[in-house]
Scaffold this active site. Structure first.
Site, short mmCIF file in Angstrom:
data_model
loop_
_atom_site.label_atom_id
_atom_site.label_comp_id
_atom_site.label_asym_id
_atom_site.label_seq_id
_atom_site.Cartn_x
_atom_site.Cartn_y
_atom_site.Cartn_z
N GLU A 65 0.79 -1.37 0.20
CA GLU A 65 0.04 -0.19 0.17
C GLU A 65 0.65 1.25 0.19
O GLU A 65 0.12 2.85 0.57
CB GLU A 65 -0.35 -0.22 0.99
CG GLU A 65 -1.94 -1.01 1.33
CD GLU A 65 -3.53 -0.82 2.33
OE1 GLU A 65 -2.63 -0.04 2.61
OE2 GLU A 65 -3.90 -1.88 1.40
N ARG B 142 2.68 2.46 4.38
CA ARG B 142 2.25 2.89 3.22
C ARG B 142 3.14 4.16 2.52
O ARG B 142 2.52 4.52 1.87
CB ARG B 142 0.89 3.72 3.84
CG ARG B 142 -0.69 2.80 4.07
CD ARG B 142 -1.97 4.11 4.13
NE ARG B 142 -2.63 2.91 4.39
CZ ARG B 142 -3.30 2.32 5.07
NH1 ARG B 142 -2.96 3.03 6.13
NH2 ARG B 142 -3.75 1.01 5.80
N THR C 243 -7.27 6.10 16.42
CA THR C 243 -6.67 6.24 15.40
C THR C 243 -5.87 7.67 14.24
O THR C 243 -6.86 7.05 13.85
CB THR C 243 -6.11 4.47 15.57
OG1 THR C 243 -6.78 3.63 14.28
CG2 THR C 243 -5.72 4.06 16.46
N ASP D 165 -17.63 3.39 11.54
CA ASP D 165 -16.71 3.30 11.32
C ASP D 165 -16.32 3.66 9.98
O ASP D 165 -15.61 3.61 9.26
CB ASP D 165 -15.98 1.36 10.44
CG ASP D 165 -14.45 1.41 10.25
OD1 ASP D 165 -13.76 2.12 11.26
OD2 ASP D 165 -14.34 0.05 10.01
N LYS E 31 -14.34 8.22 4.64
CA LYS E 31 -15.45 7.24 4.47
C LYS E 31 -17.14 7.52 4.71
O LYS E 31 -17.41 6.46 4.07
CB LYS E 31 -14.75 6.06 5.84
CG LYS E 31 -13.73 4.81 5.60
CD LYS E 31 -14.05 3.85 6.81
CE LYS E 31 -12.63 3.24 6.66
NZ LYS E 31 -13.14 2.16 7.31
N ASN F 131 -10.84 4.79 1.18
CA ASN F 131 -10.63 3.77 2.33
C ASN F 131 -9.57 4.64 1.69
O ASN F 131 -8.59 6.23 1.73
CB ASN F 131 -10.66 2.60 1.44
CG ASN F 131 -10.00 2.21 3.05
OD1 ASN F 131 -9.47 1.54 4.03
ND2 ASN F 131 -11.25 1.40 4.01
N TRP F 132 -7.57 3.57 1.97
CA TRP F 132 -7.17 4.24 2.12
C TRP F 132 -6.14 4.59 0.57
O TRP F 132 -4.83 5.83 0.99
CB TRP F 132 -5.55 3.11 2.48
CG TRP F 132 -5.96 1.67 1.56
CD1 TRP F 132 -6.29 0.78 1.96
CD2 TRP F 132 -4.23 1.75 0.59
NE1 TRP F 132 -6.34 -0.02 0.88
CE2 TRP F 132 -4.86 0.78 -0.05
CE3 TRP F 132 -3.70 2.47 0.18
CZ2 TRP F 132 -4.30 0.00 -1.14
CZ3 TRP F 132 -3.04 1.79 -1.25
CH2 TRP F 132 -3.35 1.24 -1.36
CA CA Z 1 -11.47 1.29 11.30
#
Ligand code: CA
Length: 578
Positions: free
Chosen positions: A92, A143, A261, A326, A353, A413-414
């Site tokens: 990633e 990442r 986090t 989430d 998100k 997302n990421w």
């Molecule tokens: Ca999560």
């Protein structure tokens, strides 16, 4: 110059090369005018290199290079590949390029450096058995690395922050930044701001309390730590912002950690001297079990602006108050200067998100606008005055289940999004997905177990936190106008895919399911594609001796899909590797 095009061409003749020799010492790094990467150079972000995660401190993932452009990209072909020898695991990372050397993190904290001639893996030897390492929600991914003043910095899945000599790959210092007995991990790329290494945390699916920290780049000594959620109020708060945050929590929230986090987006405005950081979801997800009397639960799912010298909070904006789904707000943060309503605005942009694309004033945190960039059913909109989402009825699943979009995979997302100041568009790698949220009855948080407070086996069209089941309605690449807050073009059904690179050559690159594809940045026309291994990360571009390359890390470290760094150039002539 270290990485001359003749040697690249030579590799073109000899094909794939192996990186089993030295790190970068044998190519004379440091002897032939290698430029120090200092704060001024990080701020300048020279066009021919890719010095930090987002290429520049605004984290645009945009390059001013234009040798490769929409008129000639059809001539793009493989210049070379380099085998990273990565262990099995997903990639990633966005690689960086400095002084003709490519540096990146792989799976399991393994690091890699290469030029056209040589390179080396650095293996931190992290124990890989479940008993000997933290529990992980989403794989031993990382990442990316940072470079500053002759050192490469990386965060590892087991919570260590390491500094390596950029020339030799030797370990200079190593600091444990988490409690090793906890299930806290690190997956985000590190950044260096004003001589401090900024490092996050990951693992709010477990009983963790989020924070991010700054370490002195030379010594490895901690400079400050910002906790994103308050701890046990019977003990003194670590910093004054937490007393404010604690007013927005109820019950005994600290017992399951609280979450928040910091596992992805950051950016830095050197003029304003503000470091921006995005924070994650609550632990447990279900607010009913985390903060039973309600409350916004600051600073979950927020964008924070702090002073990099001290970690003092200047402003915050919470995208999802009282988060229960989430809906992390850790996704890419991009800084831009936009003209909105006849006014020049310094903005920060995010597609978190929760499915809404946010534009905020980055000096004050003032809400400017938000509109859905993906399918959204959990809220009917965002209040234009307060910036608070208007929740749909029943969305908090107090009893039973609710199916909403986005699901826990998020609208984004990421995968880094990119912003082109040429087109004025943000390129979002997103998806339309949904999920069933069902409260876990008799919830008790347990160490080593996911503590979401939600039944984790009840999916509709969503993705599990472990990334195991991807049955969404389709990933998309969307060119988003952040001023008008609407899409200008969409590529639907992209498949599982990478982050995005935009260039001044009117190009957007994204990798998907074994191919790297170039689209025109203004219209989204598919102009070129080339094969890469499945499991590609985010493409980058750089220039050496007048030749522009487009590079991407791809593969899964398996025999079927070995991990390689692929580099493409105009009229590259390496045969495609098997
Ligand atoms: Ca999560």
């Amino acid at each position: 110059m270290l990485m001359r095009s003749p040697s690249l061409l030579r590799y073109g003749i000899y094909g794939v090369f192996s990186v089993s020799l030295l790190w970068a010492a044998s190519i004379g790094f440091g002897q032939s005018g290698a430029r120090a990467v200092d704060s001024a150079r990080l701020r300048q972000a020279p066009a021919d290199e890719w010095l930090s995660y987002g290429r520049d401190q605004a984290e645009t993932h945009f390059s001013p290079l234009r040798q490769i452009d929409a008129t000639n990209v059809s001539r793009l072909s493989l210049a070379f590949t380099s085998d990273t020898e990565s262990s099995a695991g997903n990639l990633e990372a966005t690689p960086i390029v400095a002084n003709g050397v490519v540096y990146t993190s792989l799976a399991w904290g393994e690091l890699y450096a290469a030029d056209a001639r040589t390179g080396r893996r650095w293996d931190p030897e992290i124990p890989r058995t479940p008993e000997a390492r933290p529990s992980m929600c989403c794989g031993a991914v990382n990442r990316g690395v940072a470079i500053y003043n002759g050192k490469i910095f990386a965060s590892l899945i087991n919570g260590r922050l390491v500094a390596l000599d950029a020339e030799t790959g030797k370990l200079v210092w190593s600091e444990q930044t988490t409690d090793p007995s906890s299930d806290m991990t690190i997956t985000s790329a590190v950044r260096v701001v004003k001589g401090k290494v900024i490092v996050g945390t990951a693992g709010a699916e477990f009983a963790n309390r989020g924070y991010f920290s700054a370490y002195d780049a030379e010594t490895g000594k901690i400079a400050w730590r910002f906790y994103t959620v308050p701890g046990d109020p019977s003990k003194p708060f670590e910093h004054p912002e937490l007393a404010e945050a604690a007013k927005t929590w109820t019950g005994e929230w600290w017992k399951a950690g609280g979450g928040g986090t910091v596992w992805d987006g950051m950016a830095y405005d050197a003029d304003a001297d503000l470091l921006y950081v995005g924070t994650g979801n609550g632990a447990p997800w279900n607010r009913m079990y985390r903060s039973p009397g309600g409350g916004d639960n600051l600073y979950l799912c927020s964008i924070l602006a702090v002073k990099p010298d001290t970690g003092k909070l200047v402003w915050h904006f919470q995208t999802t108050p009282g988060e229960s789904w989430d809906y992390t707000s850790v996704q890419s943060l991009i800084l831009a200067d936009l003209n909105i309503g006849g006014r020049a605005r310094k903005v920060i942009m995010q597609a978190p998100k929760n499915g809404f694309f946010y534009v905020l004033d980055r000096l004050t945190g003032e809400f400017i606008s938000a509109e859905p960039y993906s399918e959204v059913t959990w809220a009917t909109g965002v209040d234009p005055k307060t910036g608070r989402p208007i929740e749909a009825p029943g969305v908090r699943y107090p009893e039973g289940s609710v199916v909403i979009s986005p699901g826990s995979a998020g609208g984004h997302n990421w995968q880094p999004m990119a912003f082109s100041p040429v087109t004025g568009l943000v390129y979002i790698p997103g998806s339309n997905n949904s999920r069933v949220y069902t409260s876990t009855p008799d919830f008790v948080p347990q160490k080593g177990k996911q503590v979401t407070g939600v039944q984790m086996n009840s999916f509709a069209e969503g993705i599990s936190p472990a990334g195991a089941r991807i049955t969404n309605k389709g990933n998309f690449l969307k060119a988003w106008d952040p001023i008008a807050q609407k899409a200008r073009w969409i590529v639907p059904q992209m498949g599982g895919f990478s982050g995005v690179l935009a260039t001044a050559g009117n190009l957007v690159f994204a990798a998907s399911d074994g191919r790297l594809t170039a689209f025109s940045a203004d219209k989204g026309e598919k102009l070129w594609e080339g094969p890469v291994a499945p499991g590609a990360s985010t493409p980058i571009t750089y220039s050496l001796d007048g030749k522009q390359y487009v590079g991407v890390l791809a593969g899964r470290g398996s025999a079927q899909a070995p991990s390689k760094f692929y580099s493409f150039a105009l009229d590259g002539n390496t045969p495609t590797p098997r």
